[in-house]
Design a protein around this motif. Sequence first.
Motif, short mmCIF file in Angstrom:
data_model
loop_
_atom_site.label_atom_id
_atom_site.label_comp_id
_atom_site.label_asym_id
_atom_site.label_seq_id
_atom_site.Cartn_x
_atom_site.Cartn_y
_atom_site.Cartn_z
N ARG A 109 -16.65 0.20 1.26
CA ARG A 109 -16.20 -1.18 1.52
C ARG A 109 -17.00 -1.78 2.67
O ARG A 109 -17.53 -1.08 3.53
N ASN A 153 -16.96 -5.88 5.02
CA ASN A 153 -16.26 -7.15 5.19
C ASN A 153 -17.26 -8.24 5.54
O ASN A 153 -18.17 -8.01 6.36
N SER A 207 -8.88 -4.65 -0.78
CA SER A 207 -8.90 -3.55 0.19
C SER A 207 -9.13 -2.23 -0.51
O SER A 207 -9.01 -2.12 -1.74
N GLU A 245 -12.83 -8.70 2.27
CA GLU A 245 -13.24 -7.36 1.85
C GLU A 245 -14.03 -7.37 0.54
O GLU A 245 -13.71 -8.12 -0.39
N TYR A 305 0.83 -1.21 0.00
CA TYR A 305 0.00 0.00 0.00
C TYR A 305 0.87 1.26 0.00
O TYR A 305 0.60 2.21 -0.74
N GLU A 344 -5.81 0.69 2.10
CA GLU A 344 -5.04 0.00 3.14
C GLU A 344 -4.47 -1.28 2.53
O GLU A 344 -4.80 -1.64 1.41
N PRO A 390 -4.03 -5.01 1.50
CA PRO A 390 -5.06 -6.02 1.21
C PRO A 390 -5.26 -7.00 2.36
O PRO A 390 -4.30 -7.37 3.05
N LYS A 391 -6.53 -7.43 2.55
CA LYS A 391 -6.86 -8.37 3.62
C LYS A 391 -8.02 -9.25 3.19
O LYS A 391 -8.67 -9.02 2.16
#
Length: 376
Positions: A89, A91, A163, A172, A42, A166, A168-169
């Motif tokens: 976004r 989650n 993401s 999401e 990021y 931020e 990536p995770k």
Amino acid sequence: MKIVQAIKKPNESFVVTDSKKLEEPLVLVFGNRYMLESEHIYDEVKQLFPNGHIVFGTTSGEIIDDNVLDGCVVLTAIEFEKSSILVKRNNVADFKNDDKKLGESLIAEFPKENLKHLFVISEGSTVNGSALIEGLENLKDATFGLSGGLCGDDDRFERTLASYNENPKEGEIIAIGFYGDTLEITSSNYGGWTTFGPERIITKSEGNVLYELDGKPALDLYKTYLGEKANELPKSALLYPLSVKVTEDAEPLVRTILNIDDKENTMTLAGDIPEGARVQLMMSSVDDIANGAFHAAELAMGGRIKSPELALLISCVGRKLVMDQRTEEEIEEVKSVIGDSTVISGFYSYGEMAPFSGQDSCKLHNQTMTLTLFSE
């Protein structure tokens, strides 16, 4: 519309293709999961575009121009001159796997007035894409286009990441809203797969989990058809998706198997597979897939007023496995239709979102080439 692209290869910095200065661009970053797991990714992108709206998504292959890359990251930064964007976004973990509710919550954050199109980058490991779309389209008295795709993880099916602004995770789902009278956005999809074998009835299913076909365990039947290839599940399932026809008059939907559960004898697909629907196995060839991409591009170009300036391509990882070393041929077919002046970006996915030709309602597809074309 101003566009800047860049490529990042393993252990290298981003190589930017253009020196144009962008103020507050939308920055789409599609890349290999291992590359996007870097804790610095990021910050690297933010150094290039300090005021950018940065959206990440993992892939099963990266598309830039008429090239298909593997193990890399491709970046496309877009600055609209007369239009605006809004990015939101959610989650899946915050909605207890109620993907329809997640979609409803997400679309509620977008003002309805002048919303032209919603482009979605979704995690691809656990989401029920059909339920997500149903929730996103639950906005009364609003007409807007909807397209996008589910993130990929090559053919590993381990985990996908996405993401907004931020690192990536997991889990999401990112939605990008496009606003403006001058925008012209069209989308389409097409497959190129054919059915074979007997037609069977779904006798037990729940959401996107398939239990029984003709009263028999679905996974057992599927493994019987695959023979030795059953040992390579779920990867081998990408070569033999299911055609799902909900009613006699409905357009058949293609469904890819994302996961199998040997203990429960079930298959989890990328979207809903309702009880009573008829299913058949499907297969394809390199030429059929390339022709399908050409037809998808024709559908997306049909009725357009302006030539597209940007094309976002989302194609299925199953197509890539069939095409193998000839994968770029389907991108070349698209380019031959949309023109050399159109900037192309995109990725190979676990699912594609687009309406059928001539219809407004979006559907989740597998094994298709999906195009979203932009101009202003």
